[in-house]
Design an enzyme around this catalytic site. Sequence first.
Site, PDB file in Angstrom:
ATOM      1  CE  LYS A 140       3.267  -0.853   8.141  1.00  0.00           C
ATOM      2  NZ  LYS A 140       2.300   0.234   8.000  1.00  0.00           N
ATOM      3  CB  SER A 197      -0.942  -0.003   1.213  1.00  0.00           C
ATOM      4  OG  SER A 197      -0.214  -0.172   2.417  1.00  0.00           O
ATOM      5  CD  GLU A 199       7.802  -7.730  -0.971  1.00  0.00           C
ATOM      6  OE1 GLU A 199       6.813  -7.010  -1.176  1.00  0.00           O
ATOM      7  OE2 GLU A 199       8.066  -8.221   0.146  1.00  0.00           O
ATOM      8  N   GLY A 211       2.138  -8.813   2.568  1.00  0.00           N
ATOM      9  CA  GLY A 211       1.360  -8.946   1.336  1.00  0.00           C
ATOM     10  C   GLY A 211       1.593 -10.256   0.611  1.00  0.00           C
ATOM     11  CE  LYS A 223      10.394  -6.185   1.694  1.00  0.00           C
ATOM     12  NZ  LYS A 223       9.095  -5.518   1.413  1.00  0.00           N
ATOM     13  N   GLY A 224       6.632  -9.124   4.004  1.00  0.00           N
ATOM     14  CA  GLY A 224       5.873 -10.281   3.552  1.00  0.00           C
ATOM     15  C   GLY A 224       4.426 -10.292   3.972  1.00  0.00           C
ATOM     16  CB  ALA A 262       9.335  -2.539   5.939  1.00  0.00           C
ATOM     17  CG  ASP A 263       4.694  -6.191   6.742  1.00  0.00           C
ATOM     18  OD1 ASP A 263       3.701  -5.557   6.336  1.00  0.00           O
ATOM     19  OD2 ASP A 263       5.193  -7.130   6.114  1.00  0.00           O
TER      20      ASP A 263
END
EC number: 5.3.1.6
Length: 220
Positions: free
Chosen positions: A120, A27, A102, A96, A93-94, A82-83
């Site tokens: 984040k 996003s 990635e 999504g 990450k990941g 990044a999450d």
Amino acid sequence: MNLKQLAGEYAATFVKDGMKIGLGTGSTVYWTIEKLGERVKEGLSFQAVPTSKETEVLAQQLNIPLISLNDIQSLDLTIDGADEIDSNLHLIKGGGGALLREKIVASSSKELLIIADESKLVTHLGTFPLPVEIIPFSWKQTESKIQSLGCQTTLRLKNNETFITDNNNMIIDCVFPHNITNPANLHNHLKMITGVVETGLFVNMTSKAIIGTKNGIQEL
């Protein structure tokens, strides 16, 4: 303008004429890709490698020229979200589901530019569940071995069905009760488990982070 849009559009200014870049997924990167689409209309010339089918479709809609990693030696820059981001710029990450592509794209880049909003930023990774991509064959056994590292696991679902990645794999989301104090060590232990394809831990890969805050852009 929301904070994701602030960071995402600012990151587009790092793309210069003639560059070969990686385009992440999510996003926040959405806003970067939209801005790059505007810059293509204005005459900016570059080529991009998408990290997911979702990103590929968006880039094509905006007439961003796409290339394959198989046709080049390296990328100048990858822009991705990044999450979670810790103080050492290690990442989870990941969220999504595109973590494998990635990571392949990021590791092929001279620089990895991470964009996010200030929510984040964390002291230690691990509040956000860590995604681990695994092959479907004998996945229950793989999940059990992952659990032996001290985490609670959940098989990722989408619309009440098993989530399948762009690589036809599955994702196990892992929660560690005391956060992740040594991401490099955990990544190595997970990668040694047969059936694990990749983890969402991105350690020592980030060149710079662009954070959208209430007070504007912060560069880390």
